[in-house]
Design a protein around this motif. Sequence first.
Motif, PDB file in Angstrom:
ATOM      1  N   TYR A 182     -10.458 -11.757 -42.579  1.00 26.31           N
ATOM      2  CA  TYR A 182     -11.042 -11.825 -41.239  1.00 26.31           C
ATOM      3  C   TYR A 182      -9.951 -11.625 -40.195  1.00 26.31           C
ATOM      4  CZ  TYR A 182     -15.667 -13.523 -42.691  1.00 26.31           C
ATOM      5  OH  TYR A 182     -16.924 -13.638 -43.225  1.00 26.31           O
ATOM      6  N   SER A 183     -10.352 -11.138 -39.021  1.00 24.38           N
ATOM      7  CA  SER A 183      -9.402 -10.948 -37.929  1.00 24.38           C
ATOM      8  C   SER A 183      -9.580 -12.043 -36.890  1.00 24.38           C
ATOM      9  CB  SER A 183      -9.601  -9.569 -37.276  1.00 24.38           C
ATOM     10  OG  SER A 183     -10.930  -9.446 -36.786  1.00 24.38           O
ATOM     11  N   GLU A 184      -8.622 -12.141 -35.978  1.00 21.44           N
ATOM     12  CA  GLU A 184      -8.684 -13.140 -34.925  1.00 21.44           C
ATOM     13  C   GLU A 184      -9.897 -12.886 -34.024  1.00 21.44           C
ATOM     14  OE1 GLU A 184      -6.953 -15.761 -34.450  1.00 21.44           O
ATOM     15  OE2 GLU A 184      -5.337 -15.473 -35.908  1.00 21.44           O
ATOM     16  N   TRP A 185     -10.511 -13.977 -33.563  1.00 21.74           N
ATOM     17  CA  TRP A 185     -11.729 -13.850 -32.777  1.00 21.74           C
ATOM     18  C   TRP A 185     -11.491 -13.054 -31.493  1.00 21.74           C
ATOM     19  CZ3 TRP A 185     -16.131 -15.669 -35.017  1.00 21.74           C
ATOM     20  CH2 TRP A 185     -17.318 -15.520 -34.279  1.00 21.74           C
ATOM     21  N   ARG A 186     -10.329 -13.247 -30.880  1.00 26.43           N
ATOM     22  CA  ARG A 186     -10.041 -12.573 -29.617  1.00 26.43           C
ATOM     23  C   ARG A 186      -9.114 -11.371 -29.808  1.00 26.43           C
ATOM     24  NH1 ARG A 186      -8.978 -17.660 -25.477  1.00 26.43           N
ATOM     25  NH2 ARG A 186     -10.400 -19.132 -26.453  1.00 26.43           N
ATOM     26  N   SER A 187      -9.110 -10.792 -31.005  1.00 21.58           N
ATOM     27  CA  SER A 187      -8.161  -9.718 -31.298  1.00 21.58           C
ATOM     28  C   SER A 187      -8.417  -8.470 -30.449  1.00 21.58           C
ATOM     29  CB  SER A 187      -8.234  -9.344 -32.785  1.00 21.58           C
ATOM     30  OG  SER A 187      -9.548  -8.947 -33.148  1.00 21.58           O
ATOM     31  N   TRP A 194     -10.526 -17.691 -44.753  1.00 24.16           N
ATOM     32  CA  TRP A 194     -10.387 -16.706 -43.679  1.00 24.16           C
ATOM     33  C   TRP A 194      -9.306 -15.681 -44.023  1.00 24.16           C
ATOM     34  CZ3 TRP A 194      -6.518 -15.438 -40.155  1.00 24.16           C
ATOM     35  CH2 TRP A 194      -6.920 -14.775 -38.991  1.00 24.16           C
ATOM     36  N   ARG A 195      -8.169 -16.183 -44.499  1.00 25.40           N
ATOM     37  CA  ARG A 195      -7.065 -15.280 -44.858  1.00 25.40           C
ATOM     38  C   ARG A 195      -7.422 -14.452 -46.098  1.00 25.40           C
ATOM     39  NH1 ARG A 195      -3.887 -20.060 -44.539  1.00 25.40           N
ATOM     40  NH2 ARG A 195      -2.988 -20.388 -42.469  1.00 25.40           N
ATOM     41  N   GLY A 253     -15.783 -18.285 -37.581  1.00 28.05           N
ATOM     42  CA  GLY A 253     -15.409 -19.552 -36.978  1.00 28.05           C
ATOM     43  C   GLY A 253     -16.251 -20.673 -37.556  1.00 28.05           C
ATOM     44  N   ARG A 305     -15.096 -11.300 -37.968  1.00 28.75           N
ATOM     45  CA  ARG A 305     -14.547 -12.523 -37.385  1.00 28.75           C
ATOM     46  C   ARG A 305     -15.351 -13.710 -37.889  1.00 28.75           C
ATOM     47  NH1 ARG A 305     -15.941 -11.731 -31.726  1.00 28.75           N
ATOM     48  NH2 ARG A 305     -17.651 -10.618 -32.714  1.00 28.75           N
ATOM     49  N   LYS A 344      -9.297 -21.957 -43.246  1.00 30.16           N
ATOM     50  CA  LYS A 344      -8.165 -21.060 -43.039  1.00 30.16           C
ATOM     51  C   LYS A 344      -7.830 -20.285 -44.320  1.00 30.16           C
ATOM     52  CE  LYS A 344      -5.947 -23.574 -39.246  1.00 30.16           C
ATOM     53  NZ  LYS A 344      -4.775 -24.385 -38.845  1.00 30.16           N
TER      54      LYS A 344
END
Length: 360
Positions: free
Chosen positions: A334-339, A329-330, A261, A259, A326
């Motif tokens: 990377y995966s979503e922080w709240r995945s 990230w793609r 940010g 992840r 972004k």
Amino acid sequence: MSDNPPSKATKGRGAVANTAGRYARTVHQAEDDGWFQDGEPAPNPRTTVTEERARSVLSRNDSPDLPFDRSVNAYRGCEHGCSYCFARPSHSYLELSPGLDFETKLFAKTNAAEVLRAELAKPSYRCAPIAMGTNTDPYQPVERRYRITRDIIELLAETRHPFTLLTKNALIERDLDLLAPLAREGLVSAALSVTTLDNHLAAKLEPRASAPHRRIAAIRRLAEAGIPTGVMFAPVIPAVNDHELEAVLEAAREAGATRAGFVLLRLPHELKQHFRDWLDAHVPERAGHVMSLVRQSRGGRDYDATFGQRQRGTGAWAQLVESRFKLAWRRLGYSEWRSKPLDCSRFMPPRPRSPQAELF
């Protein structure tokens, strides 16, 4: 002289001045007594730690742009000395300077785990992940001596309470014996803040945090231990480190971070002047350009604390940074922080301490 001369960097410290906080009732004025010579290194204040007994350690917030509603900070002040730290103005509440005082006059909440135990045991308490490392670093150098963060983690492990960790220090590796089993139960995630891969820049920006390569190595060790690990490129400072955004994300991803940010440079309260002093001391030829880009991303001001904007900023430059993030990230996967949310269903409130001990 009572304070450092303006714009004189102190080796091993992030702040270059020790100006009074906004609530100070006594102001110290530096005066030249004739002994200081041009080019002479500024005096280097020693770190002192005051032990204090906290009455409460669980801080709550209802900010819509934060992914947590409660946090614990084991220390006040932070020896890492990050020149850009948005938490520096909090030292003003102690009538201390957000400058050198913030990184040299520290306070250790020696009873933090004990107080947290009592708060978690209240019948009204409802479990949600606790964030650690939101204001001051839980693994700053004094943690080696006080081990307050480890005490807190041991309590959270005992009660199966979920939590997150954010740090700039490879000392987090010390607690792998606790963190790895908790990660298997979905109770912990961690993130390392990596601001630059340049050791020379890091030594000026964040002089007592772990070196960049050690933080990347810590990401690798955490990931290999099965701990969900992320990287924060924070803060993004225009014309200082913004060009490293993609390189940091690549290095962290290669090390096992899943992840990522970023946060744009934040300059609340006294930090506006303190960071200007840092720019004048370390990159004087770019100081004006840096602040111009900062204001362009803050609606023409040094800082905008509006929810939804304080983390990312506005304007063309801020939008460019977000677009670059972004894309990287793609590309890096990377995966979503709240995945994968942490598990709150395992929480077991601690039993109150009894002088008669446990019978069963």
